[in-house]
Design a protein around this motif. Structure first.
Motif, PDB file in Angstrom:
ATOM      1  N   SER A 166      46.729 -49.566 -10.494  1.00  0.00           N
ATOM      2  CA  SER A 166      46.819 -50.867 -10.024  1.00  0.00           C
ATOM      3  C   SER A 166      45.502 -51.575 -10.121  1.00  0.00           C
ATOM      4  O   SER A 166      45.479 -52.851 -10.187  1.00  0.00           O
ATOM      5  CB  SER A 166      47.034 -50.705  -8.508  1.00  0.00           C
TER       6      SER A 166
ATOM      7  N   ASN B 220      52.088 -59.564 -14.001  1.00  0.00           N
ATOM      8  CA  ASN B 220      52.238 -58.438 -13.468  1.00  0.00           C
ATOM      9  C   ASN B 220      53.739 -57.879 -13.444  1.00  0.00           C
ATOM     10  O   ASN B 220      54.410 -58.637 -13.037  1.00  0.00           O
ATOM     11  CB  ASN B 220      51.802 -58.554 -11.918  1.00  0.00           C
TER      12      ASN B 220
ATOM     13  N   LYS C 258      56.294 -54.398 -12.338  1.00  0.00           N
ATOM     14  CA  LYS C 258      56.314 -53.078 -11.818  1.00  0.00           C
ATOM     15  C   LYS C 258      57.793 -52.649 -12.369  1.00  0.00           C
ATOM     16  O   LYS C 258      58.932 -53.534 -11.967  1.00  0.00           O
ATOM     17  CB  LYS C 258      56.029 -53.199 -10.679  1.00  0.00           C
TER      18      LYS C 258
ATOM     19  N   THR D 180      56.809 -53.794  -2.393  1.00  0.00           N
ATOM     20  CA  THR D 180      56.617 -53.684  -3.940  1.00  0.00           C
ATOM     21  C   THR D 180      55.064 -53.474  -4.434  1.00  0.00           C
ATOM     22  O   THR D 180      54.680 -52.996  -5.471  1.00  0.00           O
ATOM     23  CB  THR D 180      57.105 -54.909  -4.700  1.00  0.00           C
TER      24      THR D 180
END
Length: 328
Positions: A17, A201, A203, A224
């Motif tokens: 991250s 970003n 995910k 999330t």
């Protein structure tokens, strides 16, 4: 799980991250012990946490909340212990004088009162200006609900850890100017939004029908770990198939009942169908339909949560949705 195993998982998570670099000021919400709330921005920083698992340096962007404990303070222990003993005196005037002095103690010295009351030599005294009365009043004075000697940091999608953090006084930039807030007056520190150098970003997340149901009050909404800013654009795509035992074992896709035509949800007004992928910003945010394909701008700042829409939770549900989320 062994400590070494958990330690490796945490390190892997933080290494992944931290790819999202941090720049500028972060938007935060500070909840004070007296019930007041301050919103503003602070300089982005890493938080050092020393725990039973070792020392962690947690990127600010990964933190969703810090619950600040009360650090024990014993520098005036001898003086306070003497005054506490005066509260056992039969003379009310003697107890009153000691009581009034003890009410001036610092927040971290409350532990000394608790230790005194829990000691084997302590006996309850009838009347007013007692140690029990002092403990209740001093905790009320500082807005302390519970004495916890460590901080609890929540970060990522599911991790939290307690320990001694490097969190100190906060310099908060507000619409009214700069404020310096002492650590001991803060109950919780919430990270609302952290700017990133790379705003694309993305995910990939798995929603489990056996858990991630909007009607499940115990973890039904998946955090999330993506923190968005009001007006920021997001895209959500989802695929997969689930069976909801709560709805007569019917089959569903991210758009709703199996066979439902796919739609591109781009507006807040689209009411969700059972089995549909939904999202919200913040724990108390409004639920918004996403389906198998969604593109739009968020209306609030905070952590992005996703779930499967169904008002009744049944652990016998089966299947998963594979969800990809992009924040620009």
């Amino acid at each position: 799980m062994k400590k070494s195993g958990l330690w490796l998982i945490l390190l892997s998570f933080l290494s992944f991250s931290s790819v999202f670099a941090q720049k500028g000021d972060a938007e935060v919400r500070i909840n004070m012990r007296d019930g007041s709330i301050y919103n503003g921005t602070v300089k982005v920083m890493n938080i050092e946490l020393t725990s039973d698992y070792g020392k962690l340096s947690i990127p600010f962007a990964d933190i969703s909340q810090i619950e600040l404990g009360i650090i024990p303070e014993k520098k005036n222990k001898t003086k306070i212990d003497f005054q506490l003993k005066q509260l056992l005196n039969e003379e009310e005037t003697t107890r009153q004088n000691a009581y009034e002095e003890l009410m001036k103690m610092e927040i971290g010295e409350i532990y000394l009162v608790e230790d005194f009351i829990s000691s084997e030599s302590y006996t309850m005294v009838e009347g007013i200006y007692t140690a029990d009365e002092l403990l209740s009043e001093i905790m009320l004075k500082y807005g302390v609900k519970e004495l916890v000697p460590y901080d609890m940091i929540s970060f990522g999608t599911s991790f939290s850890m307690g320990g001694i953090s490097s969190f100190q006084n906060v310099t908060l930039k507000t619409e009214f100017g700069m404020l310096t807030i002492p650590r001991n007056k803060i109950e919780t520190f919430e990270v609302v939004y952290v700017p990133g150098e790379n705003q694309n970003n993305q995910k990939n997340i798995i929603l489990q029908a056996s858990k991630h149901i909007s009607g499940n009050v115990n973890g039904g909404w998946l955090n999330t770990g993506i923190i968005v800013k009001k007006g920021q654009k997001i895209q959500i795509t989802a695929r997969g198939s689930i069976t909801l035992a709560s709805l007569s074992n019917a089959k569903y896709t991210p758009d709703g009942p199996e066979g439902t035509a796919k739609a591109a949800y781009t507006y807040e007004g689209a009411y969700p169908q059972y089995g549909m992928v939904v999202y919200k910003v913040g724990e108390q945010g409004s639920m918004i339909s996403a389906g198998s394909k969604y593109s739009g701008s968020v209306k609030d700042s905070g952590v992005l949560y996703i779930s499967i829409y169904e008002t009744v939770y049944n652990a016998a549900n089966t299947g998963t949705y594979n969800v990809t989320i992009k924040a620009f």
